[in-house]
Design a protein around this motif. Structure first.
Motif: not given
Length: 578
Positions: A327-331, A222-229, A152-155, A210-215
């Motif tokens: 905002a809801g991540g990839l959804t 679902p929902g895993g790509a954008a959750i902060p680390a 997941g991404p940093m803050m 890559m996280a978003l495209t892998a999802e």
């Protein structure tokens, strides 16, 4: 657990070591695994492997130990036996010569460790740029049920009231430092604020892309790509991934059933819509290639022309990954593109992409993901370029370029390699103007080696101090997804392979027309043919007579083939993607 309904060995009985007696092999394996303290009850359960990608050199993966704890909890709650095992870990800034050079090593490591050890499914923990594609490549080749989660991404950080994000703002402030706008003390202060937490870059760099495209590909819940680390939701997602891995083992839900041509089409479309990293084009080509699907660059380009950039996120926009998560991540991106997506594609959840989208929480007001008819950029984030300078293609991230430079003709200022660039780019006598086209040779897969992220050639200091912020730059190298500017990349064939890029000389006119998809060296064909006859042999590298470097230089393919090793791609070729 030893066998299932199709009579294939499962659990501890899978992939036995050869001693000439299978019964003894299993007996010996159970004897030694019991030294880990396992009971017979534990050893009778489905085995879920977990790739441990923690490394003291990899801040993007700092949270992997606690992620593994959460995954193990999920596996245990679902009745499985979790077993962590190490694989190669890479950080972009700590990999010499490049992390791209080592990506295939990690992919081979992942594949062979999945094959070599008994596991009924595997949870892949990715994060920093090249780890996600390496894990997917290895899992695709190994053919064992696999599910991906990411660190997941940093803050974001803060500098004197200004919000900061690695590494778009790393480059922006470094450019200001080179231009003399900020001093050494301030740039040192900024260096401690750009990466304030564990996790991957919090802009739309390669890791986020890559996280978003892998999802979107279906390989992540679902929902895993954008959750902060550092969010608790990251650990809950890990727990759910562990539990799902147990069910996937029973279902024999292997990667080839998920990563199909329609699923890759979804992933490539998301790459355009998020303003994603140019690196992702190479990585997705490599993953698809492992399953026998060659990359169709023209189809990718056409996909982009009908897919607007919807995510207002740096470097193409203004926000950061934590904002996309809120905002809801990839959804919300999927919702806006629903009419363009292949909704029947199976995902690791066991449900289709369309079913997951239907089950997602209702939308809410947000400003990060634009409506389809109100994009931040039309015509695709990335554009394919062809011409006599790039007969096998090149790519430009037009969504992060200067619009006035997307159609440009100027004289070439040529650097023959990375060392030449470092030695001369800031030479006060360099014959360069803002209209020049900076050209870097021998920075491709074989030329560098390892295709470094050197395509973001620095603006010469004497121009930077005059206020020049962007120039047309081109090379056979890559560029960080966090970077920005009018930069042509992945020119193929590369200079070290004798591609036309090797023929460019100082003063040659180069014409870029992104709208037309053209990159042209304005030199007579007769002159180019004459230069070709006197072209020097390909670049040599010290130490290339042994080890991984020998293998790499012998087998690495060009960018359109994903820079994978040729012998790792199947001989049976399926339909092209996207």
């Amino acid at each position: 657990m030893t066998t299932d309904q199709d009579d294939s060995p499962r659990g501890m009985a899978a992939g036995l070591t050869h001693y000439g007696d299978s019964g003894f092999s299993l007996f010996l394996r159970r004897a030694f695994i019991k030294a880990m303290g396992y009971s017979d009850d534990a050893l009778s359960r489905p085995i879920v492997g977990i790739t441990d990608t923690f490394s003291g050199y990899n801040a993007c993966h700092r949270t992997v130990p606690e992620m593994i704890d959460a995954i193990e909890r999920g596996v245990l709650l679902a009745g499985g036996l979790p077993v962590r095992f190490p694989v190669t870990s890479m950080h972009e800034s700590f990999s010499n010569p490049t992390s791209m050079y080592l990506r295939n090593l990690m992919a081979m490591d992942t594949e062979e460790m999945i094959r070599a050890q008994p596991m009924d499914s595997v949870v892949l923990i990715g994060g920093c740029d090249k780890t996600v594609p390496a894990l997917l490549m290895g899992a695709a080749s190994a053919g064992v049920p696999a599910i991906l989660t990411v660190t997941g991404p940093m803050m974001t950080g803060d500098h004197r009231g200004e919000r900061l994000g690695a590494c778009t703002d790393c480059r922006r402030f470094w450019a200001r430092f080179r231009a003399g706008e900020i001093d050494a003390a301030e740039i040192d202060e900024i260096s401690g604020k750009l990466a304030p937490t564990a996790g991957t870059c919090m802009v739309m760099g390669t890791a986020s892309t890559m996280a978003l495209t892998a999802e979107a590909l279906g390989m992540m819940l679902p929902g895993g790509a954008a959750i902060p680390a550092v969010h608790a939701d990251r650990l809950r997602h890990c727990e759910a991934s562990g539990a799902r891995a147990v069910a996937m083992a029973a279902e024999r839900l292997t990667p080839d059933r998920i990563m199909t041509p329609p699923a890759f089409r979804n992933a490539f479309r998301i790459l355009h819509a998020v303003g994603g990293s140019t690196n992702a084009l190479v990585h997705l080509a490599a993953v698809a290639g492992r399953l026998g699907y060659p990359l169709d660059l023209e189809a990718f380009d056409k996909l982009g022309q009908e897919t607007p950039v919807l995510v207002d996120l740096k470097p193409s926009g203004q926000h950061y990954m934590e904002d996309l998560h809120k905002a809801g991540g990839l959804t919300p991106i999927l919702r806006e593109l629903r009419h363009q997506l292949e909704l029947d594609c199976l995902t690791v959840s066991g449900r289709s992409l369309g079913e997951e989208l239907d089950a997602a929480p209702a939308a809410w007001p947000q400003e990060v993901v634009r409506a389809f008819d109100n994009p931040i950029h039309s015509g695709g984030a990335l554009r394919l370029l062809r011409g006599n300078l790039a007969p096998d293609g090149a790519v430009i991230k037009q969504s992060a370029a200067s619009p006035m430079l997307l159609q440009h003709e100027g004289p070439a200022v040529v650097f023959k390699n990375l060392q030449d660039l470092a030695e001369r780019i800031d030479d006060p006598e360099l014959p360069v103007t803002a209209d020049s086209v900076l050209v870097l040779k021998n920075a491709g897969p074989k030329g560098a080696p390892g295709m470094p992220e050197a395509g973001y050639l620095p603006i010469p200091k004497k121009l930077a101090r005059q206020g020049v912020k962007d120039m047309v730059r081109l090379s056979d190298a890559r560029m960080s997804g966090t970077a920005f500017g009018t930069i042509v990349l992945h020119i193929a064939p590369e200079a070290a392979e004798g591609g036309p890029l090797a023929l460019v000389q100082d003063g040659d006119r180069i014409r870029l027309d992104a709208a037309a998809g053209r990159l042209q060296l304005v030199v007579e064909e007769k002159e180019l043919a004459s230069r070709q006859k006197t072209l020097s042999p390909s670049v040599s590298h010290a130490g290339s007579d042994r080890g991984f470097k020998y293998l790499y230089l012998k087998e690495v393919t060009q960018a359109p083939e994903g820079c994978d090793f040729s012998f790792l791609r199947p001989t049976q070729i399926g339909p092209p993607v996207p």
